[in-house]
Design a protein around this motif. Structure first.
Motif, PDB file in Angstrom:
ATOM      1  N   ASP A 349       0.837  -1.206   0.000  1.00 39.94           N
ATOM      2  CA  ASP A 349       0.000   0.000   0.000  1.00 39.94           C
ATOM      3  C   ASP A 349       0.872   1.256   0.000  1.00 39.94           C
ATOM      4  O   ASP A 349       2.096   1.183   0.144  1.00 39.94           O
ATOM      5  CB  ASP A 349      -0.979  -0.002   1.180  1.00 39.94           C
ATOM      6  CG  ASP A 349      -0.289   0.049   2.543  1.00 39.94           C
ATOM      7  OD1 ASP A 349       0.785   0.669   2.680  1.00 39.94           O
ATOM      8  OD2 ASP A 349      -0.842  -0.540   3.497  1.00 39.94           O
ATOM      9  N   ASN A 350       0.250   2.415  -0.198  1.00 40.95           N
ATOM     10  CA  ASN A 350       1.009   3.650  -0.387  1.00 40.95           C
ATOM     11  C   ASN A 350       1.828   4.033   0.849  1.00 40.95           C
ATOM     12  O   ASN A 350       2.948   4.557   0.739  1.00 40.95           O
ATOM     13  CB  ASN A 350       0.089   4.805  -0.803  1.00 40.95           C
ATOM     14  CG  ASN A 350      -0.953   5.119   0.255  1.00 40.95           C
ATOM     15  OD1 ASN A 350      -1.661   4.246   0.725  1.00 40.95           O
ATOM     16  ND2 ASN A 350      -1.060   6.393   0.630  1.00 40.95           N
ATOM     17  N   ASP A 351       1.308   3.750   2.049  1.00 39.57           N
ATOM     18  CA  ASP A 351       2.054   4.095   3.260  1.00 39.57           C
ATOM     19  C   ASP A 351       3.317   3.248   3.388  1.00 39.57           C
ATOM     20  O   ASP A 351       4.407   3.775   3.682  1.00 39.57           O
ATOM     21  CB  ASP A 351       1.165   3.898   4.486  1.00 39.57           C
ATOM     22  CG  ASP A 351       1.895   4.226   5.776  1.00 39.57           C
ATOM     23  OD1 ASP A 351       2.307   5.394   5.945  1.00 39.57           O
ATOM     24  OD2 ASP A 351       2.080   3.312   6.601  1.00 39.57           O
ATOM     25  N   LEU A 352       3.178   1.936   3.175  1.00 38.01           N
ATOM     26  CA  LEU A 352       4.341   1.048   3.236  1.00 38.01           C
ATOM     27  C   LEU A 352       5.354   1.423   2.158  1.00 38.01           C
ATOM     28  O   LEU A 352       6.566   1.443   2.400  1.00 38.01           O
ATOM     29  CB  LEU A 352       3.896  -0.409   3.070  1.00 38.01           C
ATOM     30  CG  LEU A 352       5.000  -1.471   2.964  1.00 38.01           C
ATOM     31  CD1 LEU A 352       5.938  -1.423   4.157  1.00 38.01           C
ATOM     32  CD2 LEU A 352       4.390  -2.864   2.805  1.00 38.01           C
ATOM     33  N   PHE A 353       4.854   1.727   0.976  1.00 35.24           N
ATOM     34  CA  PHE A 353       5.736   2.110  -0.123  1.00 35.24           C
ATOM     35  C   PHE A 353       6.553   3.354   0.235  1.00 35.24           C
ATOM     36  O   PHE A 353       7.777   3.388   0.073  1.00 35.24           O
ATOM     37  CB  PHE A 353       4.900   2.364  -1.377  1.00 35.24           C
ATOM     38  CG  PHE A 353       5.714   2.724  -2.592  1.00 35.24           C
ATOM     39  CD1 PHE A 353       6.248   1.726  -3.394  1.00 35.24           C
ATOM     40  CD2 PHE A 353       5.949   4.049  -2.929  1.00 35.24           C
ATOM     41  CE1 PHE A 353       7.000   2.049  -4.516  1.00 35.24           C
ATOM     42  CE2 PHE A 353       6.699   4.383  -4.044  1.00 35.24           C
ATOM     43  CZ  PHE A 353       7.223   3.376  -4.837  1.00 35.24           C
ATOM     44  N   TYR A 354       5.866   4.369   0.732  1.00 40.98           N
ATOM     45  CA  TYR A 354       6.525   5.633   1.100  1.00 40.98           C
ATOM     46  C   TYR A 354       7.584   5.394   2.177  1.00 40.98           C
ATOM     47  O   TYR A 354       8.727   5.868   2.073  1.00 40.98           O
ATOM     48  CB  TYR A 354       5.478   6.623   1.595  1.00 40.98           C
ATOM     49  CG  TYR A 354       6.023   7.967   2.019  1.00 40.98           C
ATOM     50  CD1 TYR A 354       6.408   8.918   1.067  1.00 40.98           C
ATOM     51  CD2 TYR A 354       6.138   8.292   3.369  1.00 40.98           C
ATOM     52  CE1 TYR A 354       6.907  10.156   1.463  1.00 40.98           C
ATOM     53  CE2 TYR A 354       6.634   9.528   3.771  1.00 40.98           C
ATOM     54  CZ  TYR A 354       7.018  10.452   2.816  1.00 40.98           C
ATOM     55  OH  TYR A 354       7.510  11.676   3.204  1.00 40.98           O
ATOM     56  N   ARG A 355       7.226   4.634   3.210  1.00 42.42           N
ATOM     57  CA  ARG A 355       8.169   4.366   4.293  1.00 42.42           C
ATOM     58  C   ARG A 355       9.370   3.554   3.809  1.00 42.42           C
ATOM     59  O   ARG A 355      10.488   3.734   4.299  1.00 42.42           O
ATOM     60  CB  ARG A 355       7.461   3.616   5.430  1.00 42.42           C
ATOM     61  CG  ARG A 355       6.549   4.502   6.274  1.00 42.42           C
ATOM     62  CD  ARG A 355       6.016   3.770   7.500  1.00 42.42           C
ATOM     63  NE  ARG A 355       5.010   2.766   7.167  1.00 42.42           N
ATOM     64  CZ  ARG A 355       5.191   1.461   7.280  1.00 42.42           C
ATOM     65  NH1 ARG A 355       6.356   0.988   7.698  1.00 42.42           N
ATOM     66  NH2 ARG A 355       4.207   0.623   6.967  1.00 42.42           N
ATOM     67  N   SER A 356       9.141   2.679   2.844  1.00 45.76           N
ATOM     68  CA  SER A 356      10.249   1.842   2.363  1.00 45.76           C
ATOM     69  C   SER A 356      11.322   2.674   1.666  1.00 45.76           C
ATOM     70  O   SER A 356      12.512   2.359   1.769  1.00 45.76           O
ATOM     71  CB  SER A 356       9.728   0.751   1.417  1.00 45.76           C
ATOM     72  OG  SER A 356       9.295   1.270   0.172  1.00 45.76           O
ATOM     73  N   ILE A 357      10.924   3.721   0.982  1.00 48.02           N
ATOM     74  CA  ILE A 357      11.917   4.581   0.338  1.00 48.02           C
ATOM     75  C   ILE A 357      12.663   5.407   1.389  1.00 48.02           C
ATOM     76  O   ILE A 357      13.883   5.581   1.320  1.00 48.02           O
ATOM     77  CB  ILE A 357      11.261   5.485  -0.714  1.00 48.02           C
ATOM     78  CG1 ILE A 357      10.644   4.638  -1.824  1.00 48.02           C
ATOM     79  CG2 ILE A 357      12.286   6.460  -1.308  1.00 48.02           C
ATOM     80  CD1 ILE A 357       9.915   5.411  -2.885  1.00 48.02           C
ATOM     81  N   LEU A 358      11.930   5.871   2.397  1.00 48.69           N
ATOM     82  CA  LEU A 358      12.564   6.646   3.460  1.00 48.69           C
ATOM     83  C   LEU A 358      13.514   5.801   4.306  1.00 48.69           C
ATOM     84  O   LEU A 358      14.570   6.282   4.726  1.00 48.69           O
ATOM     85  CB  LEU A 358      11.494   7.247   4.389  1.00 48.69           C
ATOM     86  CG  LEU A 358      10.659   8.417   3.881  1.00 48.69           C
ATOM     87  CD1 LEU A 358       9.704   8.865   4.978  1.00 48.69           C
ATOM     88  CD2 LEU A 358      11.543   9.583   3.450  1.00 48.69           C
ATOM     89  N   GLU A 359      13.133   4.559   4.557  1.00 48.92           N
ATOM     90  CA  GLU A 359      13.855   3.740   5.533  1.00 48.92           C
ATOM     91  C   GLU A 359      14.530   2.508   4.936  1.00 48.92           C
ATOM     92  O   GLU A 359      15.147   1.727   5.668  1.00 48.92           O
ATOM     93  CB  GLU A 359      12.877   3.287   6.626  1.00 48.92           C
ATOM     94  CG  GLU A 359      12.194   4.441   7.349  1.00 48.92           C
ATOM     95  CD  GLU A 359      11.077   3.980   8.276  1.00 48.92           C
ATOM     96  OE1 GLU A 359      10.868   2.741   8.383  1.00 48.92           O
ATOM     97  OE2 GLU A 359      10.418   4.834   8.884  1.00 48.92           O
ATOM     98  N   GLY A 360      14.435   2.332   3.626  1.00 52.41           N
ATOM     99  CA  GLY A 360      15.001   1.132   2.997  1.00 52.41           C
ATOM    100  C   GLY A 360      16.485   0.967   3.241  1.00 52.41           C
ATOM    101  O   GLY A 360      16.996  -0.158   3.312  1.00 52.41           O
ATOM    102  N   ASN A 361      17.196   2.084   3.387  1.00 54.04           N
ATOM    103  CA  ASN A 361      18.643   2.008   3.598  1.00 54.04           C
ATOM    104  C   ASN A 361      19.013   1.428   4.965  1.00 54.04           C
ATOM    105  O   ASN A 361      20.174   1.096   5.205  1.00 54.04           O
ATOM    106  CB  ASN A 361      19.271   3.390   3.445  1.00 54.04           C
ATOM    107  CG  ASN A 361      18.869   4.344   4.556  1.00 54.04           C
ATOM    108  OD1 ASN A 361      17.682   4.462   4.883  1.00 54.04           O
ATOM    109  ND2 ASN A 361      19.843   5.026   5.131  1.00 54.04           N
ATOM    110  N   THR A 362      18.032   1.278   5.862  1.00 50.20           N
ATOM    111  CA  THR A 362      18.314   0.734   7.190  1.00 50.20           C
ATOM    112  C   THR A 362      18.258  -0.788   7.224  1.00 50.20           C
ATOM    113  O   THR A 362      18.622  -1.400   8.232  1.00 50.20           O
ATOM    114  CB  THR A 362      17.315   1.284   8.230  1.00 50.20           C
ATOM    115  OG1 THR A 362      15.989   0.800   7.915  1.00 50.20           O
ATOM    116  CG2 THR A 362      17.306   2.799   8.232  1.00 50.20           C
TER     117      THR A 362
END
Length: 394
Positions: A349-362
């Protein structure tokens, strides 16, 4: 050194060579056997283990695909064989504590060789068992669905998180094209997506080399690029289950694993696109749902990562920008084989998608374009723009 670029996959087992990068590369896999009907060669491939116990690991799907044939081929040649078949009602076997426990509980005392019949999950579980029990393992591939056949890492679920454990390389890799060409088309597309993901993985590796000084090997890069090109050139034949196209796909998947084995890290095969995939997978599993296949998610993530490369092009080192593919190109490569492109197709979903770009580097301590965007203070803007691009109604 250049000889490896002209070798076929069956010639690369146990290879060792001095490279222009300054290192001596060695692959500790004794046998790689790919081709038509190679399961029939198992008795000779495992001749050194004929007087030892053989333990076959499968699930209800891979037992039907190849496990039963492996069992009877060895049994008929007087091998001492036992088997554990992990049954699941769902289509996806999650490599969690329960599954790993089942695998270990079925292991006979004094086992001399583990044979895993399957693809990603069963291979990861077997290599983990192999490393902890100090028993060699052989993988009989059932689908050209992922690149971990020749890698030493074992991503498993523990406490709801996906953790990549250090494991071991297989004694032998058996890739029977008669079996793999009949794999579900979704698994073939997953393998294709995993290969397309190498385009951004290599660009990430180059970026880290330029920015952090991380070790980088041109020979390994050329080896992976050559394998990618074969798959791209025959991509339209995958839908026909053409044997050559399937062979090139599994060859590329194993070759990228070989590349990881030669240098001891997964850089040639895994970058920011894998970080997004792992982030999504952990979040979906946490809700009690089955995640989409790994390679499908990697394929979906690849154009997303190329969009970030595109947006950072004005500040990227020129060598990196030249290496990074465009979002248009990677999207078209997926469209050409009717592979999923939209993250919504993977239940994101859009919330998970958005967070994944912000936090994917972790997800991993590995420098990538995500870290680069964070460092330059652009990640929030980029996450917002790309999320709106995929989720127009927000």
């Amino acid at each position: 050194m250049n000889e490896i670029l002209n070798m076929n996959i069956n010639e690369m087992a146990n290879i060792s060579f001095d490279c222009s990068c300054g290192k001596t590369h060695h692959l500790d896999i004794r046998k790689i056997v790919m081709g038509s009907n190679v399961i029939s060669e198992l008795p000779s491939i495992l001749e050194d283990f004929k007087r030892k116990k053989i333990y076959i690991l499968s699930d209800n799907n891979t037992w039907k695909a190849a496990g039963e044939k492996v069992y009877h081929t060895l049994k008929g040649n007087h091998f001492d064989v036992s088997s554990t078949m992990i049954e699941r009602d769902e289509n996806i076997l999650i490599p969690d504590e329960k599954a790993v426990g089942e695998m270990f509980m079925g292991l006979p005392a004094d086992t001399g060789m583990i044979i895993s019949v399957g693809s990603g999950t069963l291979n990861d579980m077997a290599k983990y068992m192999s490393s902890r029990a100090k028993i060699p393992y052989t993988i009989v591939c059932t689908a050209p669905s992922m690149d971990g056949y020749a890698s030493s890492g074992a991503p498993l679920m523990n406490g709801g998180r996906k953790i990549s454990y250090t494991a071991t390389l297989p004694y032998a890799i058996i890739g029977d094209t008669d079996i793999m060409k009949n794999a579900p088309m979704k698994m073939i597309l997953a393998g294709y997506g995993d290969i397309i993901g190498k385009l951004t993985a290599l660009a990430d590796w180059k970026l880290s080399h330029e920015i952090t000084g991380e070790y980088y090997c041109e020979t390994i890069v050329k080896l992976v690029q050559k394998a990618i090109n074969k798959v791209v050139d025959t991509r339209f034949d995958l839908a026909k289950r053409d044997e050559d196209a399937i062979f090139y796909l599994i060859e590329a998947l194993i070759l990228t694993g070989v590349a990881m084995g030669l240098i001891g890290v997964s850089r040639p095969a895994s970058g920011a696109e894998h970080m997004l995939s792992h982030y999504w997978e952990m979040a979906v599993i946490a809700t009690g749902k089955n995640p989409e296949l790994h390679g499908i998610k990697v394929g979906i993530a690849t154009p997303i990562i190329t969009k970030i490369f595109d947006k950072m092009k004005d500040t990227l080192p020129e060598s990196v920008f030249k290496m990074a593919p465009s979002a248009k190109y990677t999207t078209q490569l997926l469209r050409d084989v009717n592979a999923p492109i939209n993250p919504q197709e993977a239940g994101i979903d859009n919330d998970l998608f958005y967070r994944s770009i912000l936090e994917g580097n972790t997800v991993r301590k590995r420098y990538s374009i995500l870290d680069y965007a964070v460092k330059h203070g652009n990640i929030e803007k980029i996450a917002d723009e790309i999320t709106r691009n995929y989720y127009m109604d927000i």
